[in-house]
Design a protein around this motif. Structure first.
Motif, PDB file in Angstrom:
ATOM      1  N   LYS A 173       8.915   0.168  -4.992  1.00  0.00           N
ATOM      2  CA  LYS A 173       9.805   1.330  -4.835  1.00  0.00           C
ATOM      3  C   LYS A 173       9.873   2.152  -6.125  1.00  0.00           C
ATOM      4  O   LYS A 173       9.933   3.380  -6.088  1.00  0.00           O
ATOM      5  CB  LYS A 173      11.205   0.876  -4.430  1.00  0.00           C
ATOM      6  CG  LYS A 173      11.298   0.415  -2.995  1.00  0.00           C
ATOM      7  CD  LYS A 173      12.712  -0.049  -2.670  1.00  0.00           C
ATOM      8  CE  LYS A 173      12.820  -0.537  -1.240  1.00  0.00           C
ATOM      9  NZ  LYS A 173      14.183  -1.018  -0.917  1.00  0.00           N
ATOM     10  N   ILE A 174       9.856   1.470  -7.256  1.00  0.00           N
ATOM     11  CA  ILE A 174       9.855   2.163  -8.551  1.00  0.00           C
ATOM     12  C   ILE A 174       8.566   2.973  -8.717  1.00  0.00           C
ATOM     13  O   ILE A 174       8.595   4.122  -9.170  1.00  0.00           O
ATOM     14  CB  ILE A 174      10.058   1.167  -9.718  1.00  0.00           C
ATOM     15  CG1 ILE A 174      11.488   0.614  -9.678  1.00  0.00           C
ATOM     16  CG2 ILE A 174       9.750   1.812 -11.062  1.00  0.00           C
ATOM     17  CD1 ILE A 174      11.729  -0.563 -10.605  1.00  0.00           C
ATOM     18  N   GLU A 205      -2.224   8.110 -13.893  1.00  0.00           N
ATOM     19  CA  GLU A 205      -1.230   7.836 -14.935  1.00  0.00           C
ATOM     20  C   GLU A 205      -0.391   6.602 -14.650  1.00  0.00           C
ATOM     21  O   GLU A 205       0.130   5.985 -15.584  1.00  0.00           O
ATOM     22  CB  GLU A 205      -0.314   9.051 -15.130  1.00  0.00           C
ATOM     23  CG  GLU A 205      -0.985  10.198 -15.841  1.00  0.00           C
ATOM     24  CD  GLU A 205      -0.062  11.391 -16.033  1.00  0.00           C
ATOM     25  OE1 GLU A 205       1.143  11.285 -15.733  1.00  0.00           O
ATOM     26  OE2 GLU A 205      -0.568  12.434 -16.488  1.00  0.00           O
ATOM     27  N   ILE A 206      -0.255   6.227 -13.380  1.00  0.00           N
ATOM     28  CA  ILE A 206       0.560   5.045 -13.058  1.00  0.00           C
ATOM     29  C   ILE A 206      -0.278   3.782 -12.904  1.00  0.00           C
ATOM     30  O   ILE A 206       0.262   2.701 -12.723  1.00  0.00           O
ATOM     31  CB  ILE A 206       1.397   5.263 -11.772  1.00  0.00           C
ATOM     32  CG1 ILE A 206       0.480   5.491 -10.569  1.00  0.00           C
ATOM     33  CG2 ILE A 206       2.392   6.375 -11.942  1.00  0.00           C
ATOM     34  CD1 ILE A 206       1.017   4.934  -9.302  1.00  0.00           C
ATOM     35  N   GLN A 207      -1.602   3.922 -12.969  1.00  0.00           N
ATOM     36  CA  GLN A 207      -2.465   2.754 -12.787  1.00  0.00           C
ATOM     37  C   GLN A 207      -2.303   1.760 -13.929  1.00  0.00           C
ATOM     38  O   GLN A 207      -2.121   2.142 -15.082  1.00  0.00           O
ATOM     39  CB  GLN A 207      -3.940   3.173 -12.688  1.00  0.00           C
ATOM     40  CG  GLN A 207      -4.262   3.915 -11.423  1.00  0.00           C
ATOM     41  CD  GLN A 207      -5.736   4.189 -11.271  1.00  0.00           C
ATOM     42  OE1 GLN A 207      -6.290   3.907 -10.239  1.00  0.00           O
ATOM     43  NE2 GLN A 207      -6.382   4.748 -12.279  1.00  0.00           N
ATOM     44  N   LEU A 262       5.858   8.201  -8.799  1.00  0.00           N
ATOM     45  CA  LEU A 262       4.862   9.119  -8.252  1.00  0.00           C
ATOM     46  C   LEU A 262       5.520  10.407  -7.762  1.00  0.00           C
ATOM     47  O   LEU A 262       5.068  11.507  -8.078  1.00  0.00           O
ATOM     48  CB  LEU A 262       4.106   8.460  -7.096  1.00  0.00           C
ATOM     49  CG  LEU A 262       2.842   7.711  -7.435  1.00  0.00           C
ATOM     50  CD1 LEU A 262       2.339   6.938  -6.225  1.00  0.00           C
ATOM     51  CD2 LEU A 262       1.772   8.644  -7.946  1.00  0.00           C
ATOM     52  N   ASN A 263       6.565  10.261  -6.964  1.00  0.00           N
ATOM     53  CA  ASN A 263       7.279  11.437  -6.453  1.00  0.00           C
ATOM     54  C   ASN A 263       7.773  12.318  -7.591  1.00  0.00           C
ATOM     55  O   ASN A 263       7.574  13.535  -7.586  1.00  0.00           O
ATOM     56  CB  ASN A 263       8.472  10.996  -5.593  1.00  0.00           C
ATOM     57  CG  ASN A 263       8.175  11.071  -4.121  1.00  0.00           C
ATOM     58  OD1 ASN A 263       7.497  11.979  -3.652  1.00  0.00           O
ATOM     59  ND2 ASN A 263       8.681  10.104  -3.387  1.00  0.00           N
ATOM     60  N   LEU A 287       0.862  -1.177   0.000  1.00  0.00           N
ATOM     61  CA  LEU A 287       0.000   0.000   0.000  1.00  0.00           C
ATOM     62  C   LEU A 287       0.902   1.231   0.000  1.00  0.00           C
ATOM     63  O   LEU A 287       1.904   1.274   0.721  1.00  0.00           O
ATOM     64  CB  LEU A 287      -0.891   0.029   1.235  1.00  0.00           C
ATOM     65  CG  LEU A 287      -1.914  -1.084   1.374  1.00  0.00           C
ATOM     66  CD1 LEU A 287      -2.693  -0.930   2.689  1.00  0.00           C
ATOM     67  CD2 LEU A 287      -2.880  -1.094   0.204  1.00  0.00           C
ATOM     68  N   ILE A 288       0.537   2.204  -0.809  1.00  0.00           N
ATOM     69  CA  ILE A 288       1.258   3.475  -0.866  1.00  0.00           C
ATOM     70  C   ILE A 288       0.301   4.550  -0.370  1.00  0.00           C
ATOM     71  O   ILE A 288      -0.761   4.763  -0.953  1.00  0.00           O
ATOM     72  CB  ILE A 288       1.737   3.792  -2.303  1.00  0.00           C
ATOM     73  CG1 ILE A 288       2.632   2.670  -2.820  1.00  0.00           C
ATOM     74  CG2 ILE A 288       2.448   5.140  -2.334  1.00  0.00           C
ATOM     75  CD1 ILE A 288       2.952   2.772  -4.310  1.00  0.00           C
ATOM     76  N   SER A 289       0.678   5.187   0.720  1.00  0.00           N
ATOM     77  CA  SER A 289      -0.149   6.227   1.326  1.00  0.00           C
ATOM     78  C   SER A 289       0.368   7.591   0.879  1.00  0.00           C
ATOM     79  O   SER A 289       1.568   7.863   0.936  1.00  0.00           O
ATOM     80  CB  SER A 289      -0.072   6.097   2.853  1.00  0.00           C
ATOM     81  OG  SER A 289      -0.895   7.048   3.475  1.00  0.00           O
ATOM     82  N   ILE A 290      -0.547   8.436   0.409  1.00  0.00           N
ATOM     83  CA  ILE A 290      -0.188   9.760  -0.109  1.00  0.00           C
ATOM     84  C   ILE A 290      -1.042  10.801   0.600  1.00  0.00           C
ATOM     85  O   ILE A 290      -2.267  10.666   0.666  1.00  0.00           O
ATOM     86  CB  ILE A 290      -0.433   9.836  -1.633  1.00  0.00           C
ATOM     87  CG1 ILE A 290       0.340   8.731  -2.348  1.00  0.00           C
ATOM     88  CG2 ILE A 290      -0.091  11.217  -2.174  1.00  0.00           C
ATOM     89  CD1 ILE A 290      -0.097   8.507  -3.773  1.00  0.00           C
TER      90      ILE A 290
END
Length: 195
Positions: A132-133, A103-105, A138-139, A70-73
């Motif tokens: 991590k990629i 865009e990354i989905q 995203l960053n 999970l990536i929390s933003i």
């Protein structure tokens, strides 16, 4: 000029009755199905960002063992934008961040607006290196393509960690980055103040 209704000669009265009855019977059903489609869509999709919403997240993934990360933003300073430029600027900021998440989905990555300025990206069947990629992309994308700042953290599932642990770990990672960003901002302000 009045254009006469042209009915092909091959249609007899029984065919016209059949067509009329078909329209009378099935039009309400089509309208009902369309209405149900809209209800389902808007109970799963956040209307502002067009990302999936919190309810969809919990109903889709709570017991899903394919979720590997999970990536929390969390968007920084949304209140500043709404207080100084109005709610439309805040909405615009949320839509920009959501657009960059979209865009990354792909088939293994899906984005959700959890509420307010919080987003979650779910990664399925991915290695930690792949996650991590995704975080790096995203960053980079948010820093390059927007004027907004976000804190991003992630958690990676190992040994069948409980889902609640995975969520808490992603939030903790994100809040750690958010705290570091605030410290860095304060350091810069102190340096500028000395000059």
């Amino acid at each position: 000029a009045v254009i006469p209704l042209m009915i092909p000669y091959s249609l007899d009265i029984s065919s016209l009755v059949f067509i009329f009855m078909f329209i009378v019977i099935f039009s309400p059903l089509l309208i009902l199905f369309f209405y149900l489609f809209l209800v389902i869509k808007y109970t799963k999709i956040d209307p502002l960002t067009n990302l999936y919403n919190r309810q969809t997240f919990f109903s889709s993934f709570k017991f899903n063992k394919n979720v590997t990360a999970l990536i929390s933003i969390d968007m920084n300073n949304l209140k500043y934008f709404t207080d100084n430029f109005g709610h439309s600027k805040g909405d615009e900021a949320l839509m920009v961040i959501a657009g960059l998440i979209k865009e990354i989905q792909d088939r293994n990555i899906s984005g959700y607006r959890m509420g307010g300025d919080e987003f979650l990206v779910v990664c399925q069947n991915m290695s930690e290196e792949q996650v991590k990629i995704v975080v790096s992309k995203l960053n980079f994308s948010i820093n390059k393509n927007s004027e907004y700042e976000v804190a991003i953290g992630y958690s990676f599932r190992s040994n069948n960690d409980p889902f609640e642990y995975l969520m808490a770990a992603a939030d903790e990672s994100m809040y750690t980055q958010k705290a570091q960003m605030k410290k860095d901002t304060l350091k810069v302000k102190k340096i500028l103040h000395r000059k």
